[in-house]
Design a protein around this motif. Structure first.
Motif, PDB file in Angstrom:
ATOM      1  N   SER A 245       0.826  -1.211   0.000  1.00 45.12           N
ATOM      2  CA  SER A 245       0.000   0.000   0.000  1.00 45.12           C
ATOM      3  C   SER A 245       0.859   1.259   0.000  1.00 45.12           C
ATOM      4  O   SER A 245       0.458   2.291  -0.556  1.00 45.12           O
ATOM      5  CB  SER A 245      -0.943   0.001   1.202  1.00 45.12           C
ATOM      6  N   CYS A 246       2.046   1.188   0.615  1.00 48.08           N
ATOM      7  CA  CYS A 246       2.947   2.351   0.622  1.00 48.08           C
ATOM      8  C   CYS A 246       3.334   2.740  -0.798  1.00 48.08           C
ATOM      9  O   CYS A 246       3.397   3.928  -1.139  1.00 48.08           O
ATOM     10  CB  CYS A 246       4.195   2.051   1.448  1.00 48.08           C
ATOM     11  N   THR A 247       3.618   1.741  -1.631  1.00 46.19           N
ATOM     12  CA  THR A 247       3.955   2.017  -3.023  1.00 46.19           C
ATOM     13  C   THR A 247       2.772   2.650  -3.734  1.00 46.19           C
ATOM     14  O   THR A 247       2.929   3.618  -4.502  1.00 46.19           O
ATOM     15  CB  THR A 247       4.366   0.719  -3.734  1.00 46.19           C
ATOM     16  N   LEU A 248       1.574   2.136  -3.503  1.00 47.80           N
ATOM     17  CA  LEU A 248       0.384   2.679  -4.162  1.00 47.80           C
ATOM     18  C   LEU A 248       0.084   4.095  -3.688  1.00 47.80           C
ATOM     19  O   LEU A 248      -0.349   4.944  -4.479  1.00 47.80           O
ATOM     20  CB  LEU A 248      -0.812   1.766  -3.896  1.00 47.80           C
ATOM     21  N   LEU A 249       0.290   4.357  -2.419  1.00 53.30           N
ATOM     22  CA  LEU A 249       0.046   5.701  -1.897  1.00 53.30           C
ATOM     23  C   LEU A 249       0.958   6.729  -2.557  1.00 53.30           C
ATOM     24  O   LEU A 249       0.573   7.884  -2.764  1.00 53.30           O
ATOM     25  CB  LEU A 249       0.253   5.727  -0.378  1.00 53.30           C
ATOM     26  N   LEU A 268     -11.924   0.503   5.713  1.00 49.75           N
ATOM     27  CA  LEU A 268     -10.880   1.519   5.847  1.00 49.75           C
ATOM     28  C   LEU A 268     -10.336   1.555   7.270  1.00 49.75           C
ATOM     29  O   LEU A 268      -9.125   1.752   7.472  1.00 49.75           O
ATOM     30  CB  LEU A 268     -11.441   2.891   5.465  1.00 49.75           C
ATOM     31  N   SER A 269     -11.194   1.337   8.255  1.00 48.02           N
ATOM     32  CA  SER A 269     -10.737   1.382   9.646  1.00 48.02           C
ATOM     33  C   SER A 269      -9.739   0.255   9.935  1.00 48.02           C
ATOM     34  O   SER A 269      -8.748   0.459  10.639  1.00 48.02           O
ATOM     35  CB  SER A 269     -11.932   1.276  10.597  1.00 48.02           C
ATOM     36  N   CYS A 270      -9.980  -0.923   9.364  1.00 46.88           N
ATOM     37  CA  CYS A 270      -9.047  -2.039   9.555  1.00 46.88           C
ATOM     38  C   CYS A 270      -7.705  -1.737   8.885  1.00 46.88           C
ATOM     39  O   CYS A 270      -6.642  -1.991   9.462  1.00 46.88           O
ATOM     40  CB  CYS A 270      -9.652  -3.310   8.976  1.00 46.88           C
ATOM     41  N   PHE A 271      -7.764  -1.162   7.686  1.00 44.01           N
ATOM     42  CA  PHE A 271      -6.536  -0.777   6.983  1.00 44.01           C
ATOM     43  C   PHE A 271      -5.752   0.250   7.786  1.00 44.01           C
ATOM     44  O   PHE A 271      -4.534   0.129   7.974  1.00 44.01           O
ATOM     45  CB  PHE A 271      -6.887  -0.227   5.607  1.00 44.01           C
ATOM     46  N   ASN A 272      -6.447   1.285   8.278  1.00 45.66           N
ATOM     47  CA  ASN A 272      -5.772   2.329   9.060  1.00 45.66           C
ATOM     48  C   ASN A 272      -5.111   1.750  10.307  1.00 45.66           C
ATOM     49  O   ASN A 272      -3.997   2.142  10.682  1.00 45.66           O
ATOM     50  CB  ASN A 272      -6.777   3.409   9.463  1.00 45.66           C
ATOM     51  N   VAL A 278       2.175  -0.996  11.601  1.00 45.42           N
ATOM     52  CA  VAL A 278       3.384  -1.365  10.863  1.00 45.42           C
ATOM     53  C   VAL A 278       4.266  -0.160  10.577  1.00 45.42           C
ATOM     54  O   VAL A 278       5.488  -0.209  10.754  1.00 45.42           O
ATOM     55  CB  VAL A 278       3.015  -2.076   9.541  1.00 45.42           C
ATOM     56  N   MET A 279       3.662   0.956  10.162  1.00 40.63           N
ATOM     57  CA  MET A 279       4.433   2.096   9.675  1.00 40.63           C
ATOM     58  C   MET A 279       4.627   3.202  10.703  1.00 40.63           C
ATOM     59  O   MET A 279       5.440   4.099  10.523  1.00 40.63           O
ATOM     60  CB  MET A 279       3.775   2.696   8.430  1.00 40.63           C
ATOM     61  N   GLY A 280       3.857   3.181  11.774  1.00 37.47           N
ATOM     62  CA  GLY A 280       4.034   4.192  12.804  1.00 37.47           C
ATOM     63  C   GLY A 280       3.374   5.514  12.512  1.00 37.47           C
ATOM     64  O   GLY A 280       3.614   6.497  13.206  1.00 37.47           O
ATOM     65  N   CYS A 281       2.531   5.574  11.471  1.00 32.91           N
ATOM     66  CA  CYS A 281       1.788   6.782  11.129  1.00 32.91           C
ATOM     67  C   CYS A 281       0.564   6.376  10.330  1.00 32.91           C
ATOM     68  O   CYS A 281       0.421   5.214   9.945  1.00 32.91           O
ATOM     69  CB  CYS A 281       2.652   7.771  10.345  1.00 32.91           C
TER      70      CYS A 281
END
Length: 317
Positions: A245-249, A268-272, A278-281
């Motif tokens: 998802s980081c690449t897609l963002l 979306l809440s589960c993704f967030n 994992v990413m800290g933000c």
């Protein structure tokens, strides 16, 4: 007698451009420390390394092998490894990270002599190529790096041709070499499951499917996965999803809700929640920052410079 302690494994993911998935890491920041790392790592893509100077040791699974200037290493995405220089030295490296399947495309892949061997190699190869035995290796790798850096007219087509030549040479070595003996067979036995996760991370699937790909019972698979990877299969799946998802963002204009669905989250809440863990933000902070924000677990997002290890008499990286 107590079992030897398993090394810590880290998953390092590099964000490769979607249209031409190749990344070059080079420069003075890639002087490798002489201090042995206590961690082994593996990547989300094929790693090709070129040693420019000095000597040292590469660890592949449970085995150690020496390297020196002029060596080329080819490490598949699922193979744990690490590198350090000889005492008092700082070997200088350059690295290619690439997805050969996407770079070559269907027309180039059709020219490979054995497509099944190619797929196996992408999951398990770990070659150390000396300039004496494989004089072709370093010139090809240098040429790819120069084309990518300079980007002259038609550079992508030129790189595709060079990658095809490189892969064919590697397939020749693969056909003549038993590479399995260099690695812990427990790690290699998990490769089918790791491949399945990377190919189907956006889908929902039971643990039993992963165990079946490795011809194990779910209980044995779960135990071995945690023993070797330091985490459970579900947590690893979430890491892969979030890193994709980081690449897609960064690379797409899709909204965050669309990206959440694309990488496998129904809400979306589960993704967030998993992104924050994992990413800290949050995903929005990541996107707005231009990926400047990095998580506390930097090991999960790739390295843009060599690992710095503490050495009382060492002043270099």
């Amino acid at each position: 007698m107590a079992r030897p302690k398993q090394p810590v494994l880290e998953y390092r993911s590099y964000e490769l451009p979607a249209d031409f998935p190749l990344l070059v890491l080079t420069g003075d920041q890639w002087h490798i420390s002489p201090v042995p790392s206590k961690r082994l790592h593996f990547h989300n893509s094929l790693e090709i390394g070129l040693c420019h100077s000095e000597e040292g040791t590469m660890v592949l699974g449970e085995q150690k092998a020496p390297f020196q200037s002029g060596y080329v290493t080819c490490i598949a995405r699922n193979v744990p490894h690490t590198t350090w220089s000889n005492p008092g030295k700082h070997s200088l490296w350059s690295y290619l990270y690439l997805d050969p399947e996407v770079i070559l495309g269907r027309s180039f892949l059709s020219q490979l002599p054995d497509l099944q061997a190619f797929n196996r190699m992408l999951s398990s190869c770990h070659f150390m190529l000396s300039p004496e035995q494989h004089p072709w290796a370093a010139p090809i790798v240098k040429s790819i790096m120069e084309e990518f850096a300079q980007k002259p007219l038609g550079y992508k087509s030129c790189i595709r041709g060079q990658v095809l030549i490189l892969i064919i040479y590697l397939l020749r070595i693969e056909s003549q070499t038993n590479t399995v003996s260099l690695l812990d067979k427990n790690l290699l036995s998990l490769s089918p499951a790791l491949d399945y996760i990377h190919e189907h991370y956006m889908q929902s699937f039971p643990l039993e499917i992963l165990a079946d790909t490795c011809h194990m019972s779910p209980t044995h698979f779960r135990r071995l996965f945690h023993e070797q990877m330091g985490t459970n299969p579900l947590s690893f799946l979430h890491q892969v999803r979030i890193l994709e998802s980081c690449t897609l963002l960064r690379a797409s204009e899709k909204n965050i809700a669309e990206i959440a669905v694309q990488v496998g989250y129904a809400s979306l809440s589960c993704f967030n929640q998993h992104f924050q863990r994992v990413m800290g933000c949050t995903p929005s902070v990541w996107r707005k920052s231009g990926a400047e924000v990095r998580p506390s677990l930097i090991s999960h997002t790739g390295w843009m410079r060599a690992e710095i290890l503490e050495d009382p008499g060492d002043t270099q990286t």
